[in-house]
Scaffold this motif. Structure first.
Motif, PDB file in Angstrom:
ATOM      1  N   GLY A   1      -5.110  -0.413  -5.205  1.00  0.00           N
ATOM      2  CA  GLY A   1      -5.730  -0.794  -3.881  1.00  0.00           C
ATOM      3  C   GLY A   1      -4.603  -0.389  -2.782  1.00  0.00           C
ATOM      4  N   SER A   2      -4.699  -0.801  -1.427  1.00  0.00           N
ATOM      5  CA  SER A   2      -3.885  -0.560  -0.469  1.00  0.00           C
ATOM      6  C   SER A   2      -3.450  -1.683   0.206  1.00  0.00           C
ATOM      7  CB  SER A   2      -4.427   0.565   0.527  1.00  0.00           C
ATOM      8  OG  SER A   2      -5.510   0.049   1.214  1.00  0.00           O
ATOM      9  N   CYS A   3      -1.953  -1.814   0.385  1.00  0.00           N
ATOM     10  CA  CYS A   3      -1.422  -2.762   1.233  1.00  0.00           C
ATOM     11  C   CYS A   3      -0.265  -2.409   1.968  1.00  0.00           C
ATOM     12  CB  CYS A   3      -1.030  -3.859   0.309  1.00  0.00           C
ATOM     13  SG  CYS A   3       0.276  -3.269  -1.039  1.00  0.00           S
TER      14      CYS A   3
ATOM     15  N   VAL B   1       3.650  -2.508   3.662  1.00  0.00           N
ATOM     16  CA  VAL B   1       4.968  -2.624   2.893  1.00  0.00           C
ATOM     17  C   VAL B   1       5.383  -4.101   3.310  1.00  0.00           C
ATOM     18  CG1 VAL B   1       7.442  -2.147   3.151  1.00  0.00           C
ATOM     19  CG2 VAL B   1       5.676  -0.421   3.714  1.00  0.00           C
ATOM     20  N   GLU B   2       4.899  -4.770   4.257  1.00  0.00           N
ATOM     21  CA  GLU B   2       5.299  -6.348   4.581  1.00  0.00           C
ATOM     22  C   GLU B   2       4.503  -7.055   3.247  1.00  0.00           C
ATOM     23  OE1 GLU B   2       6.101  -3.934   8.033  1.00  0.00           O
ATOM     24  OE2 GLU B   2       4.139  -4.421   7.018  1.00  0.00           O
TER      25      GLU B   2
ATOM     26  N   ALA C   1       6.584  -2.303 -11.033  1.00  0.00           N
ATOM     27  CA  ALA C   1       5.488  -2.719 -10.156  1.00  0.00           C
ATOM     28  C   ALA C   1       4.297  -1.689 -10.356  1.00  0.00           C
ATOM     29  CB  ALA C   1       6.072  -2.682  -8.658  1.00  0.00           C
TER      30      ALA C   1
ATOM     31  N   MET D   1       3.412  -6.264   0.754  1.00  0.00           N
ATOM     32  CA  MET D   1       3.912  -5.924  -0.670  1.00  0.00           C
ATOM     33  C   MET D   1       5.370  -6.859  -1.159  1.00  0.00           C
ATOM     34  SD  MET D   1       5.110  -2.639  -2.743  1.00  0.00           S
ATOM     35  CE  MET D   1       5.540  -2.380  -4.230  1.00  0.00           C
ATOM     36  N   GLN D   2       6.172  -6.829   0.054  1.00  0.00           N
ATOM     37  CA  GLN D   2       7.088  -7.679  -0.036  1.00  0.00           C
ATOM     38  C   GLN D   2       6.980  -8.977  -0.228  1.00  0.00           C
ATOM     39  OE1 GLN D   2      10.335  -6.774  -0.573  1.00  0.00           O
ATOM     40  NE2 GLN D   2      10.457  -4.846  -0.150  1.00  0.00           N
ATOM     41  N   GLN D   3       5.892  -9.449   0.737  1.00  0.00           N
ATOM     42  CA  GLN D   3       5.578 -11.025   0.426  1.00  0.00           C
ATOM     43  C   GLN D   3       4.823 -11.225  -0.987  1.00  0.00           C
ATOM     44  OE1 GLN D   3       2.703 -11.731   3.246  1.00  0.00           O
ATOM     45  NE2 GLN D   3       4.173 -11.594   5.014  1.00  0.00           N
TER      46      GLN D   3
ATOM     47  N   THR E   1       0.420  -0.942  -8.558  1.00  0.00           N
ATOM     48  CA  THR E   1      -0.434  -1.649  -7.402  1.00  0.00           C
ATOM     49  C   THR E   1      -1.868  -0.731  -7.655  1.00  0.00           C
ATOM     50  OG1 THR E   1       0.105   0.066  -5.999  1.00  0.00           O
ATOM     51  CG2 THR E   1       1.501  -1.789  -5.770  1.00  0.00           C
TER      52      THR E   1
ATOM     53  N   LEU F   1       5.815  -9.728  -3.742  1.00  0.00           N
ATOM     54  CA  LEU F   1       6.972  -9.794  -4.600  1.00  0.00           C
ATOM     55  C   LEU F   1       7.689 -11.079  -4.617  1.00  0.00           C
ATOM     56  CD1 LEU F   1       8.759  -8.127  -6.781  1.00  0.00           C
ATOM     57  CD2 LEU F   1       9.933  -6.988  -4.871  1.00  0.00           C
ATOM     58  N   ALA F   2       8.000 -11.431  -3.405  1.00  0.00           N
ATOM     59  CA  ALA F   2       8.731 -12.710  -3.230  1.00  0.00           C
ATOM     60  C   ALA F   2       8.006 -13.833  -3.824  1.00  0.00           C
ATOM     61  CB  ALA F   2       8.908 -12.976  -1.676  1.00  0.00           C
ATOM     62  N   ALA F   3       6.653 -13.766  -3.735  1.00  0.00           N
ATOM     63  CA  ALA F   3       5.745 -14.632  -4.038  1.00  0.00           C
ATOM     64  C   ALA F   3       5.856 -14.665  -5.745  1.00  0.00           C
ATOM     65  CB  ALA F   3       4.373 -14.820  -3.709  1.00  0.00           C
TER      66      ALA F   3
END
Lengths: 289, 197
Positions: free
Chosen positions: B161-163, B165-166, B157, B168-170, B159, B172-174
């Motif tokens: 930029g900033s995001c 944790v939620e 993985a 990032m998990q979304q 990245t 990843l699922a996508a």
């Protein structure tokens, strides 16, 4: 102040006669290129972006194209545009660069063949014919590209020029991806995960680009591998993460960034690259700080 | 030693040419006693390879090392050469796809396939898969994942930029959903390649 033009050529496949191919590619690239428009008023120079003013083409006076000839048996046999196998066994090579006005730009002769003047004249006549054909092909291709880029939705560029009727070429249109329950799945994972590490104190900014978060810990370089694996497993609860050091460092850092956001941190360096990890001996990623 | 050149195209005309050489004899300085030494070279479209290319090379190398069964070819060198032909966004995931297809085409023993998916997080929170250059510039964060074919696990993985944790998990699922489509594409192109020859 002047413009500097740089032409990078990448050889994708070598099946003989790189010179000719490269010369065509080079001159077409230069003809196709558009540079930003500039206006000069006295001492003041304004460079416009492509959005402000259409970029202008370079001034190309003429298009020299190289044609190569391979000689065999002391000039008895002549092959135009040799393939790789033919190149390997040739005795001599003659390269003539000519433009469509029949002006010779370059002649290079190499190898162990001694050529007679009428042989060279014959080659230059062949070159004139070839160059005329090739120049016409180039003009047509440039025009097509011009038209396609004007028309909205016209396809152009390298990707489109790849033939897709071959068995080894396979194209798939952009596929829709079903991401309906993505949020729920993500939410579940986060709910199952352990809560993140405790909130860190404000980072201390030593100088621009250097920051310290928390107090130092004693270094444990000896058993780095195991300790990092444990932390990554606990940290996000990401069961998907396979073991990679650099990726683990990043997962740690994203959580750090998120927590420090809550405390209004001082802006660290604004590099565009991924998380900047400043390594000091006592700063190795440790979970408990 | 096999030499392959698959070409990989992503939506938006990003294309990367991959050439794989190996397993071939390795230089004494580079050979590893128990497995194959994998090397990745990434050449940009314009200019000489710089620091960014080197970091991408390492990411690709580590992803490939996770799937290639190097222990079957000790003391050999596997060299993967990638040339960027055009860049219209999602370059790293295109490189990942090209690398996997090169490994597939060369017939190297693999533990799993992998694919690359890029997600762009727009300022309003929506997730865009495989963004174009313009979308990447406007996005709040760009996340690139390498997803393995066995159980859709994440191999790598990155990245920018900033995001949260939620988010990032979304993403990843996508990305894992999108990976299904890409693996199907691999299967179809390999099937087509070997069906008539």
């Amino acid at each position: 102040q002047v413009w500097q033009i740089r032409l990078d050529m990448h050889l994708l496949n070598h099946d003989g006669n790189i010179t000719d191919a490269a010369s065509i590619a080079g001159i077409v690239a230069l003809c196709h290129f558009r540079r930003p428009d500039v206006s000069v008023q006295g001492e003041e120079v304004t460079v416009y972006t492509p959005e402000e003013r259409d970029p202008v083409p370079l001034s190309i006076h003429h298009m020299p194209i190289c044609v190569s000839f391979a000689f065999y048996h002391q000039g008895t046999y002549l092959l135009v545009d040799p393939t790789e196998r033919e190149e390997r066994v040739m005795d001599g090579l003659l390269v003539i660069a000519m433009n469509k006005h029949h002006e010779i730009c370059t002649i290079q002769s190499s190898g162990v063949v001694m050529l007679l003047p009428d042989q060279i004249l014959r080659c230059s006549k062949i070159t004139a014919v070839k160059v005329a054909e090739i120049t016409e092909l180039i003009q047509k291709a440039l025009e097509n590209d011009q038209k396609a880029s004007r028309k909205e939705g016209g396809k152009f560029g390298f990707a489109e020029s790849i033939p897709n009727q071959r068995i080894t070429a396979f194209k798939m249109g952009s596929a829709a991806v079903d991401t309906n329950d993505v949020e729920e799945q993500a939410g579940e994972i986060i709910a199952k995960a352990d809560p993140p590490a405790e909130v860190f104190a404000n980072p201390v900014l030593h100088t621009p680009g250097t920051a310290q978060i928390g107090e130092g810990m004693e270094s444990s370089w000896g058993d780095l591998e195991e300790s990092e694996k444990e932390e990554a497993a606990e940290e996000e609860g990401e069961s998907e993460a396979a073991a990679f050091e650099c990726e683990k460092v990043e997962t740690e850092d994203t959580s750090t960034m998120k927590e420090t956001k809550n405390d209004e941190p001082i802006v660290l360096s604004d590099s565009e690259e991924e998380e900047v990890v400043i390594l000091e001996p006592q700063e190795l990623p440790q979970k408990t700080r | 030693p096999a030499m392959i050149s698959p070409l990989c195209i992503s939506p938006g005309d990003t294309s990367v040419l991959a050439g794989l050489y190996g397993p071939a004899e390795a230089k004494i300085s580079k050979e590893l006693p128990d497995r194959a030494a994998l090397e990745v070279l990434l050449r940009p479209k314009v200019g000489l390879p710089g620091v960014l290319e080197r970091s991408r090379e390492q990411q690709l190398r580590q992803t490939c090392e996770a799937v290639v069964l190097g222990v079957l070819h000790p003391r050999t060198a596997i060299s993967l050469s990638l040339q960027v032909l055009s860049d219209a966004g999602s370059l790293l995931s295109c490189c990942l796809n090209a690398a996997c297809m090169a490994l597939l085409d060369a017939g190297l023993p693999l533990a799993a396939l992998f694919c690359g998916v890029t997600c762009a997080l727009q300022p309003d929170g929506t997730i865009l898969l495989d963004p174009t250059t313009r979308q990447e510039q406007e996005a709040r964060a760009i996340l690139t994942f390498a997803i393995a074919s066995s159980e859709r696990k994440m191999l790598m993985a990155t990245t920018k930029g900033s995001c949260s944790v939620e988010e990032m998990q979304q993403c990843l699922a996508a990305a894992q959903r999108a990976a299904d489509a890409i693996f199907q594409f691999y299967r179809d192109s390999v099937r087509r390649c070997y069906s008539k020859s």
